[in-house]
Write a protein that holds these residues in place. Structure first.
Motif, short mmCIF file in Angstrom:
data_model
loop_
_atom_site.label_atom_id
_atom_site.label_comp_id
_atom_site.label_asym_id
_atom_site.label_seq_id
_atom_site.Cartn_x
_atom_site.Cartn_y
_atom_site.Cartn_z
N TRP A 50 0.45 -0.82 -0.10
CA TRP A 50 0.00 -0.19 0.38
C TRP A 50 0.87 1.60 -0.11
CZ3 TRP A 50 0.47 -1.51 5.64
CH2 TRP A 50 0.76 -0.08 6.01
N GLY B 39 0.14 4.37 0.80
CA GLY B 39 0.22 5.45 1.78
C GLY B 39 -0.40 7.09 0.54
N GLU B 40 -0.49 8.27 1.98
CA GLU B 40 -0.35 9.04 0.92
C GLU B 40 0.22 9.65 0.83
OE1 GLU B 40 -0.80 11.75 5.07
OE2 GLU B 40 -2.06 10.66 4.81
N VAL C 255 -4.89 3.78 2.39
CA VAL C 255 -4.83 2.98 3.64
C VAL C 255 -4.71 2.22 3.58
CG1 VAL C 255 -6.12 5.18 4.40
CG2 VAL C 255 -7.33 2.87 3.83
N GLU C 256 -3.54 0.80 4.88
CA GLU C 256 -3.30 -0.06 4.85
C GLU C 256 -4.97 -1.31 4.49
OE1 GLU C 256 -1.55 -3.36 7.82
OE2 GLU C 256 -1.87 -1.05 8.62
N ASP D 256 -6.85 -0.94 2.27
CA ASP D 256 -6.30 -0.93 0.56
C ASP D 256 -5.22 -1.55 0.04
OD1 ASP D 256 -8.37 0.87 0.78
OD2 ASP D 256 -7.05 2.57 0.06
#
Length: 183
Positions: free
Chosen positions: A107, A109-110, A126-127, A129
């Protein structure tokens, strides 16, 4: 009378010389034409070379950890700065032992930091996802993308891996390669 005329002519000629020899008035501005060229750059991606140690866990356990930052730099200078970064992995091996790449989830992240106009889009924000990694460039999963904007852009993010150790895994120090690519 001739002497006076000659003297007067001589005085006038001297005055004329003084008037003609006066300094010129300076111009208040001066223009210089300058040119340069903006060349097309490249689209590049960088990630830590590792090794990155995610720790240890028993068979059936899970390991989670960061493997970044990953940075895309787009200096192509086009009318749009659109790109997509993807990621895939090899199997993780310890000698003849193997944990398949599909046991590893990713993942993104942002966005940690970005420059340029347009929109930055995380592959998995996010995790929850997180997605299993593919094993080839053709089966790579989305990591991050950018749409719109003009000129160039940069983006950095710190992705994380989740290693789901199979219950059948044997003890060993496993190593594999996670590859990010951008187009």
């Amino acid at each position: 009378m001739r002497k006076r005329f000659a003297a007067l002519t001589s005085v006038c000629a001297g005055a004329l010389t003084v008037v003609l020899a006066a300094p010129a008035v300076a111009a208040p501005t001066a223009d210089t034409i300058v040119t340069f060229t903006v060349e097309a750059g490249t689209l590049d991606i960088a990630a830590p070379p590792g090794p990155i140690d995610l720790g240890s866990a028993p068979p059936g356990g899970t390991l989670t950890g960061p493997i970044g930052p990953v940075t895309v730099t787009d200096t192509r200078g086009g009318a749009t700065s659109t790109w997509t970064a993807t990621v895939y992995a090899t199997d993780f091996t310890a000698g003849s032992l193997t944990i398949p790449f599909s046991a590893v989830e990713y993942w993104s992240g942002e966005l940690d930091s970005g420059t340029g106009g347009g929109t930055f889009i995380p592959g998995q924000l996010v995790e929850a996802d997180a997605v299993p990694l593919g094993g080839t460039p053709a089966t790579a999963v989305p990591a991050f993308s950018h749409t719109g904007g003009t000129g160039g852009s940069t983006a950095s993010w710190t992705p994380r891996l989740i290693v789901n150790i199979p219950i059948t895994a044997q003890v060993g120090d496993y190593t594999g390669t996670v590859t990010h690519q951008v187009a």
